[in-house]
Design a protein around this motif. Structure first.
Motif, PDB file in Angstrom:
ATOM      1  N   LEU A  41      58.027  29.506  56.307  1.00 46.28           N
ATOM      2  CA  LEU A  41      58.512  29.473  57.688  1.00 46.28           C
ATOM      3  C   LEU A  41      59.113  30.801  58.131  1.00 46.28           C
ATOM      4  CD1 LEU A  41      60.105  25.918  57.901  1.00 46.28           C
ATOM      5  CD2 LEU A  41      57.734  26.639  58.202  1.00 46.28           C
ATOM      6  N   LEU A  42      59.470  31.656  57.170  1.00 44.37           N
ATOM      7  CA  LEU A  42      59.975  32.989  57.502  1.00 44.37           C
ATOM      8  C   LEU A  42      58.863  33.975  57.217  1.00 44.37           C
ATOM      9  CD1 LEU A  42      62.540  34.540  58.426  1.00 44.37           C
ATOM     10  CD2 LEU A  42      63.031  34.930  56.006  1.00 44.37           C
ATOM     11  N   GLN A  43      58.266  34.501  58.284  1.00 40.23           N
ATOM     12  CA  GLN A  43      57.134  35.406  58.146  1.00 40.23           C
ATOM     13  C   GLN A  43      57.428  36.711  58.880  1.00 40.23           C
ATOM     14  OE1 GLN A  43      53.481  33.451  59.341  1.00 40.23           O
ATOM     15  NE2 GLN A  43      53.853  31.676  58.026  1.00 40.23           N
ATOM     16  N   ASN A  44      57.272  37.814  58.166  1.00 42.59           N
ATOM     17  CA  ASN A  44      57.550  39.135  58.730  1.00 42.59           C
ATOM     18  C   ASN A  44      58.962  39.218  59.305  1.00 42.59           C
ATOM     19  OD1 ASN A  44      54.867  40.059  58.169  1.00 42.59           O
ATOM     20  ND2 ASN A  44      54.150  39.007  60.019  1.00 42.59           N
ATOM     21  N   GLY A  45      59.887  38.557  58.618  1.00 39.42           N
ATOM     22  CA  GLY A  45      61.276  38.611  59.029  1.00 39.42           C
ATOM     23  C   GLY A  45      61.643  37.703  60.184  1.00 39.42           C
ATOM     24  N   LYS A  46      60.684  36.885  60.650  1.00 39.37           N
ATOM     25  CA  LYS A  46      60.958  35.997  61.781  1.00 39.37           C
ATOM     26  C   LYS A  46      60.545  34.571  61.442  1.00 39.37           C
ATOM     27  CE  LYS A  46      60.421  39.493  65.401  1.00 39.37           C
ATOM     28  NZ  LYS A  46      59.700  39.857  66.658  1.00 39.37           N
ATOM     29  N   LEU A  47      61.350  33.618  61.900  1.00 36.78           N
ATOM     30  CA  LEU A  47      60.999  32.216  61.705  1.00 36.78           C
ATOM     31  C   LEU A  47      59.893  31.822  62.674  1.00 36.78           C
ATOM     32  CD1 LEU A  47      64.596  30.785  61.319  1.00 36.78           C
ATOM     33  CD2 LEU A  47      62.791  30.558  59.618  1.00 36.78           C
ATOM     34  N   THR A  61      64.944  38.055  53.164  1.00 38.44           N
ATOM     35  CA  THR A  61      63.679  37.974  52.430  1.00 38.44           C
ATOM     36  C   THR A  61      63.244  36.565  52.083  1.00 38.44           C
ATOM     37  OG1 THR A  61      64.839  38.281  50.334  1.00 38.44           O
ATOM     38  CG2 THR A  61      64.020  40.254  51.418  1.00 38.44           C
ATOM     39  N   ILE A  62      64.186  35.677  51.810  1.00 38.28           N
ATOM     40  CA  ILE A  62      63.810  34.351  51.318  1.00 38.28           C
ATOM     41  C   ILE A  62      64.139  33.308  52.377  1.00 38.28           C
ATOM     42  CG2 ILE A  62      64.194  32.616  49.523  1.00 38.28           C
ATOM     43  CD1 ILE A  62      64.899  34.886  47.636  1.00 38.28           C
ATOM     44  N   GLY A  63      63.127  32.647  52.862  1.00 39.63           N
ATOM     45  CA  GLY A  63      63.326  31.674  53.919  1.00 39.63           C
ATOM     46  C   GLY A  63      62.872  30.292  53.523  1.00 39.63           C
ATOM     47  N   PRO A  64      62.928  29.355  54.446  1.00 30.79           N
ATOM     48  CA  PRO A  64      62.534  27.974  54.166  1.00 30.79           C
ATOM     49  C   PRO A  64      61.021  27.831  54.000  1.00 30.79           C
ATOM     50  CG  PRO A  64      63.088  28.227  56.477  1.00 30.79           C
ATOM     51  CD  PRO A  64      63.430  29.524  55.821  1.00 30.79           C
ATOM     52  N   ASP A  71      56.212  14.834  53.568  1.00 30.15           N
ATOM     53  CA  ASP A  71      56.523  16.251  53.743  1.00 30.15           C
ATOM     54  C   ASP A  71      58.027  16.485  53.681  1.00 30.15           C
ATOM     55  OD1 ASP A  71      57.312  15.190  56.162  1.00 30.15           O
ATOM     56  OD2 ASP A  71      56.119  16.545  57.394  1.00 30.15           O
ATOM     57  N   VAL A  72      58.404  17.714  53.377  1.00 24.10           N
ATOM     58  CA  VAL A  72      59.798  18.082  53.196  1.00 24.10           C
ATOM     59  C   VAL A  72      59.929  19.562  53.551  1.00 24.10           C
ATOM     60  CG1 VAL A  72      59.601  18.771  50.778  1.00 24.10           C
ATOM     61  CG2 VAL A  72      61.758  17.848  51.604  1.00 24.10           C
ATOM     62  N   ILE A  73      61.126  19.973  53.951  1.00 25.67           N
ATOM     63  CA  ILE A  73      61.400  21.398  54.151  1.00 25.67           C
ATOM     64  C   ILE A  73      62.432  21.830  53.122  1.00 25.67           C
ATOM     65  CG2 ILE A  73      62.348  23.139  55.709  1.00 25.67           C
ATOM     66  CD1 ILE A  73      60.993  21.804  57.992  1.00 25.67           C
ATOM     67  N   GLN A  74      62.096  22.871  52.391  1.00 29.84           N
ATOM     68  CA  GLN A  74      62.938  23.363  51.304  1.00 29.84           C
ATOM     69  C   GLN A  74      63.694  24.610  51.751  1.00 29.84           C
ATOM     70  OE1 GLN A  74      59.892  24.055  48.376  1.00 29.84           O
ATOM     71  NE2 GLN A  74      59.891  21.931  47.666  1.00 29.84           N
ATOM     72  N   PHE A  75      65.012  24.548  51.620  1.00 32.95           N
ATOM     73  CA  PHE A  75      65.860  25.690  51.946  1.00 32.95           C
ATOM     74  C   PHE A  75      66.467  26.250  50.658  1.00 32.95           C
ATOM     75  CE2 PHE A  75      65.756  23.048  55.708  1.00 32.95           C
ATOM     76  CZ  PHE A  75      65.540  23.962  56.727  1.00 32.95           C
ATOM     77  N   ASN A  76      66.793  27.536  50.686  1.00 33.36           N
ATOM     78  CA  ASN A  76      67.373  28.198  49.522  1.00 33.36           C
ATOM     79  C   ASN A  76      68.704  28.837  49.890  1.00 33.36           C
ATOM     80  OD1 ASN A  76      65.098  28.404  47.241  1.00 33.36           O
ATOM     81  ND2 ASN A  76      64.140  28.556  49.249  1.00 33.36           N
ATOM     82  N   PRO A  77      69.715  28.047  50.206  1.00 36.13           N
ATOM     83  CA  PRO A  77      70.996  28.645  50.592  1.00 36.13           C
ATOM     84  C   PRO A  77      71.785  29.077  49.365  1.00 36.13           C
ATOM     85  CG  PRO A  77      71.194  26.273  50.590  1.00 36.13           C
ATOM     86  CD  PRO A  77      69.765  26.575  50.227  1.00 36.13           C
TER      87      PRO A  77
END
Length: 604
Positions: free
Chosen positions: A379-385, A399-402, A423-429
């Motif tokens: 979901l984070l591509q080229n620094g943009k969601l 650098t690391i997004g959902p 489906d699920v969305i994975q975050f890395n906080p």
């Protein structure tokens, strides 16, 4: 060997480089002159170029404004050339500047000056953020003629020379004198024969007077500028209101249209918002606040259409009305006027449960990978969601997004982690890794104002973070919910042992301790074959967790932001976010339940 460079060549190269950059950024926009000057002020530049600006210099002198524009400061002046001033004088049946009073000319100057430096690179398709010294906004845009595009100001004047930098600001040369609006919102509506029905509604509800103040005497400074989006007579007639009497008969329930509890008063108030919102302002915000307390108008851009109240509420599409661009962005002395193509009013709603699968992001639903088995999307591509419904800590999301992920396990197979709709969305906080976010936010679907219990539905991760949940953080409606959500907890943290997991009697104890099952344990049928029991098989019933974050008091019917702030996390633990449930506090908190294939189970 030393090389002696001619300073004129250096200057030429600098200007040429700046010009090339401007042309590239403008993308086929007219090649406007980008100039520099050694003059220390605006008036000095004008006086050095009498062949173009002698008449406007006369205006400065006679109006008594020459002095402050010669002083130190930061100004932007839109300067009409001599041809523009001559045309303006002719339109007034005047032949010379001195035939106008000093006060009249002072207003002219003030309308052409901003109290800050604003280059064309800051122009948008809409109003400039800085207001003129006269007290009205200027509207900028681009017009096309003979294959050439040019900046246009207030739909009146083209910029013929731009970004002339002087010691105390910037000059943009224009080909017409700018004329400020003199009519108020009320007068602009009343004098337009398209709006006779709405004009009468304004007068009978008392809003005509509040929209008719000039800025210098307005009693409520929060309403210095207002925005009105109204229907034309033809739009109201198409909705069945042939005249004002028919509109009043339908909407005025108390018999007193000036009463704030009367539906006609609320109908008119719902068409007015504070501030000057031009169409770019409207589409850049998901909603407009209105003068009806806690009631908003939702907005969206679909193609080139601006739609109002075009919503999906609890899975039902509610068609909205389109803004009539032809009759919109009408600047008045105290605001801006727009027209809608259809009749619209407040939608009466009561609080109802919203069971939000956060994989239902509009941008994702357009992709072939959405809910396709085994697919993942960064979901984070080229620094943009790529999703407007998710936001991250801007300082730590480099650098690391959902990641959006879909289970590859087919229905009918044994899988203890079968998310709702698979489906699920994975975050890395984390709190320690600067490549990850400290907080992330998810925008909700429409929530009707009222009190809700908020359930965070996730799949367990042994290294998952500990988070605090907040709603509308950073706004006047901010609420921090009392219960921390620990993504390293399973349903056994509710006090229910594994042996009793499948018993209906376990629901009460889990609920008492702030937990619940949100996935169904009833066997599904897929193509006539019994499917899996997703959280009761293989003693993995406890990994799909519903955790109560607390009660939120939603003050405004709108979409809201839910923030998860990491209090503990090392970056290796993933938040596997599946759903968020918003359930009215007096409703059943245990049902409905959800299945991997999208089936919904109500209480047996």
């Amino acid at each position: 060997m030393k090389v002696k460079l001619d300073i004129r060549n250096i200057t030429y190269l600098v200007i040429l480089s700046a010009f090339i950059i401007f042309v590239i950024n403008a993308c086929k926009r007219e090649s406007l002159t980008l100039s520099t000057t050694d003059d220390v002020n605006i008036t000095g530049f004008l006086e050095k170029n009498p062949e173009k600006f002698s008449l406007f210099t006369q205006i400065l002198e006679r109006s008594g404004t020459k002095g402050y524009l010669a002083a130190y400061g930061k100004y932007t002046m839109f300067t009409p050339d001599n041809n523009a001033v001559n045309d303006w004088l002719k339109s007034l049946n005047k032949t010379a500047v001195d035939q106008l009073s000093a006060a009249e000319l002072k207003d002219v100057v003030r309308f052409h000056v901003l109290p800050d430096t604003v280059a064309t690179g800051k122009f948008t398709d809409g109003k400039l953020t800085q207001i003129t010294l006269y007290g009205q906004y200027l509207q900028t845009g681009v017009t096309f003629k003979d294959g050439v595009s040019s900046f246009i100001i207030n739909k009146q004047a083209l910029i013929t020379q731009s970004n002339v930098r002087v010691g105390n600001g910037i000059i943009h040369v224009i080909d017409h004198v700018l004329i400020p609006s003199t009519k108020t919102l009320a007068a602009s509506i009343e004098t337009n024969n398209r709006y006779s029905i709405f004009t009468q509604a304004l007068k009978e509800t008392g809003f005509y007077d509040s929209l008719n103040y000039v800025q210098s005497v307005i009693p409520d400074t929060t309403r210095r500028f207002q925005t009105v989006i109204l229907e034309s007579d033809s739009a109201l007639q198409a909705a069945g209101f042939n005249n004002y009497a028919a509109l009043k008969a339908k909407l005025s329930k108390t018999g007193n249209p000036k009463s704030h509890t009367d539906s006609l008063w609320m109908y008119v108030a719902y068409h007015i918002s504070t501030g000057a919102s031009y169409t770019p302002d409207i589409v850049s915000s998901p909603s407009l606040a209105t003068l009806v307390p806690s009631e908003i108008i939702t907005t969206k851009l679909v193609g080139t259409k601006i739609l109002l109240n075009d919503d999906e509420f609890n899975g039902v599409i509610e068609p909205g009305v389109e803004v009539n661009r032809t009759f919109s962005n009408v600047t008045t002395s105290n605001g801006v006027l727009h027209e809608s193509k259809g009749f619209y009013k407040i939608k009466p709603r009561v609080p109802t449960g919203v069971f939000f699968d956060i994989g239902d992001q509009p941008e994702l639903k357009l992709l072939a990978a959405w809910r396709a088995p085994g697919q993942t999307i960064q979901l984070l591509q080229n620094g943009k969601l790529i999703t407007a419904g998710i936001r991250l800590d801007a300082y730590r999301s480099g650098t690391i997004g959902p990641v959006y992920a879909v289970s590859s396990t087919p229905i009918g197979a044994s899988d203890g982690r079968s998310y709702a709709n698979r489906d699920v969305i994975q975050f890395n906080p984390t709190t320690s890794n600067t490549a990850r976010s400290i907080w992330m936010e998810i925008r909700t679907p429409m929530l009707v104002k009222g009190k809700y219990k908020v359930w965070i539905c996730y799949t367990y991760n042994g290294s998952g973070p500990l988070t605090q949940v907040g709603v509308d953080v950073g706004t006047t409606q901010e609420q921090l919910l009392p219960n921390l959500v620990d993504f390293a907890q399973t349903l056994t943290s509710s006090g229910v042992p594994t042996a009793n997991a499948a018993l209906p009697s376990a629901d009460g104890l889990m609920l008492t301790n702030g937990f619940k099952r949100y996935m169904a344990t009833t066997a599904e049928v897929s193509n006539g074959v019994n499917g899996l029991q997703p959280i009761s098989q293989n003693n993995l019933w406890s990994v799909m967790v519903g955790k109560l974050a607390g009660v939120v008091d939603i003050k405004t019917t709108d979409k809201h932001w839910v923030r998860f702030t990491t209090l503990r996390g090392n970056g290796t633990g993933i938040m596997n976010m599946d759903m968020i449930h918003f359930i009215p506090i007096d409703d059943d908190q245990n049902y409905p339940r959800f299945s991997p294939s999208g089936l919904i189970y109500k209480r047996p």
